[in-house]
Design an enzyme around this catalytic site. Structure first.
Site, PDB file in Angstrom:
ATOM      1  N   ARG A  73       0.796  -1.235   0.000  1.00 15.28           N
ATOM      2  CA  ARG A  73       0.000   0.000   0.000  1.00 15.28           C
ATOM      3  C   ARG A  73       0.826   1.283   0.000  1.00 15.28           C
ATOM      4  NH1 ARG A  73      -4.863   0.363   3.879  1.00 15.28           N
ATOM      5  NH2 ARG A  73      -3.244   0.386   5.466  1.00 15.28           N
ATOM      6  N   ASP A  74       2.133   1.189  -0.140  1.00 16.71           N
ATOM      7  CA  ASP A  74       2.936   2.414  -0.237  1.00 16.71           C
ATOM      8  C   ASP A  74       4.163   2.168  -1.119  1.00 16.71           C
ATOM      9  OD1 ASP A  74       3.529   5.067   0.189  1.00 16.71           O
ATOM     10  OD2 ASP A  74       4.535   4.732   2.112  1.00 16.71           O
TER      11      ASP A  74
END
Length: 473
Positions: A73-74
């Site tokens: 997610r990053d």
């Protein structure tokens, strides 16, 4: 980070609690060349072959995460570091999350410039497609040296991301253009999966290292062979060898195993160590459920690595994937016995009215005399026969008469139980091997079943035996 072990995910060594009780220090491997962001900024943009090599490593690490129910997610250039050999290390799992297939997430993720449209819309979303989108942004930057979506105005940035408004320069090759366009799609269900990205024709258009061609492993059943030379180096510093080996076999994090892993990392690079690794449940054909996520560790559409044999209850064994014998059962058993001898496994011939006979096998920890080997085997057979006859009312077959550490010397009929025998009996791994005829071509499959002893040690044995027999076949 404890869970994930992959050449292109930063290596976790240990976490140390600070003396004040408020801080935790995470010890990781050093990525000496720093951020991929700085590398791309310095060069402006990468050559196609270099972009492909780096991107393939990123996708391999991300696919491994997804296979193990973790979404990063990053993903962005700042969270991809390079080691001294300019190989990728994915870092910063501060926004990562366990997910389940078919379940949605609602928590926010990291950098806006790399964020998928569904994140900016504030909707609930499925995890893996957001990483695919981020990887599409990364590939665009590797080719173009700039972001596909960029604006100093936050509202304008959100608008162009939600509509996926971007242009690809003409110098980007057609296959790479197709891949980028297939990842930067607004609808998550229309994007490629990470597996489809990895197998895309542009990614595959090069010589692929063997470790990158391996399917992703299940981290919870993933084990790596123990390197004897490194063990000796660690024990030369005063660490007890038995304590070290037991800790490694059981996945314990302590001073001994941290020392071992640090020395091992100096001797062998990450791809080499990964090639020693095997997903033992996948190899043994066993399904496994991920503990943290509570979801199946294998992805949809994957073929099992082995064939289940016999009933379906928990006592049924499993045929090791890739191990089949075309010769007669007697010759196959001789091949298996030779491999067991090389591994230091003791085996006892056990007719027991099986189709093609069985081998009752045992591996002992530490040194044990040949006399005690016979006594331990006989003690185990006596105990299991007694338990079997008392529970079923039937006597044992009485045909379990030969044991060997190669030669197949007879087992003593009289059992003298002493402290050494009892200790060896409790520490040994006992398992059973039998051949079954497979459906279709009529080859023979090798079936294994653990009878007693530590599960992880048994899985290590399965892995080692599988490797030896594959090399023979």
């Amino acid at each position: 980070m404890r869970l994930l072990s992959h050449p292109h995910i930063v290596r976790f060594y240990e976490a140390i609690s600070g003396g004040d009780g408020e801080h935790v220090y995470v010890v990781m491997e050093l990525a000496a060349q720093g951020q991929l962001y700085d590398y791309v900024t310095q060069l402006g943009r990468l050559r196609e072959d270099e972009a492909r090599r780096i991107f393939h490593q990123i996708v391999s690490g991300a696919e491994y995460c997804h296979h193990n129910m973790v979404v990063h997610r990053d993903l962005k250039l700042e969270n991809i570091l390079m080691d001294s050999e300019m190989n990728v290390k994915i870092v910063d799992f501060g926004f990562s999350k366990f997910f389940r297939h078919g379940k949605v997430l609602s928590q926010p993720c990291g950098s806006r410039e790399y964020a998928a449209p569904e994140l900016l819309a504030g909707r609930r979303y499925v995890g893996p497609p957001v990483d695919v989108w981020s990887c599409g942004v990364i590939l665009y930057i590797l080719f173009c040296g700039r972001l596909p979506f960029d604006s100093s105005d936050v509202s304008e940035l959100n608008r162009i991301i939600k509509r996926a408004e971007f242009s690809i320069p003409a110098y980007v090759p057609d296959d790479a253009r197709d891949l980028i366009s297939s990842m930067l799609i607004v609808r998550p269900d229309k994007r490629l999966t990470m597996n489809e990205v990895r197998t895309h024709r542009w990614v595959q258009r090069s010589i692929i290292p063997r470790y990158l061609a391996m399917p992703p492993l299940n981290a919870r059943t993933q084990i790596t062979k123990i390197d004897d030379e490194t063990v000796e180096k660690v024990t030369s510093h005063g660490i007890d060898k038995r304590h070290l080996v037991e800790s490694l076999e059981n996945g314990v994090e302590n001073e001994a195993t941290v020392t071992y892993n640090l020395i091992l990392s100096k001797q062998f690079d990450a791809p080499t160590r990964y090639l020693w690794t095997i997903d033992v449940c996948q190899e043994a054909g066993q399904s496994t459920t991920t503990g943290a996520a509570g979801a199946t560790g294998s992805t949809a559409g994957e073929q099992p690595a082995a064939v289940a044999v016999a009933g379906g209850d928990e006592r049924s064994g499993w045929a090791l994937g890739g191990v089949e014998f075309q010769e007669c059962p007697r010759a196959a058993m001789r091949t298996i016995a030779a491999a067991l001898r090389e591994m230091g496994v003791v085996y006892a011939h056990d007719d027991d009215h099986g189709r093609y006979g069985k081998l009752l096998c045992a591996r002992f920890t530490g040194s044990i005399s040949s006399t005690n080997v016979r006594r331990v085997i006989r003690s185990f057979l006596t105990a299991t026969d007694t338990a079997s006859s008392s529970s079923s009312g039937a006597g044992s077959s009485g045909s379990r008469g030969q044991a060997g550490h190669g030669g197949g010397a007879p087992v003593d009929d009289a059992v003298e139980i002493n402290s050494d025998v009892l200790e060896s009996l409790s520490a040994a791994v006992f398992f059973e091997i039998q051949l079954y005829k497979s459906a279709g071509e009529g080859n023979y499959l090798m079936d294994l079943r653990r009878l007693s002893g530590p599960q992880l040690q048994y899985l290590n044995i399965c892995s080692e035996l599988s490797s030896k027999l594959r090399s023979v076949n």
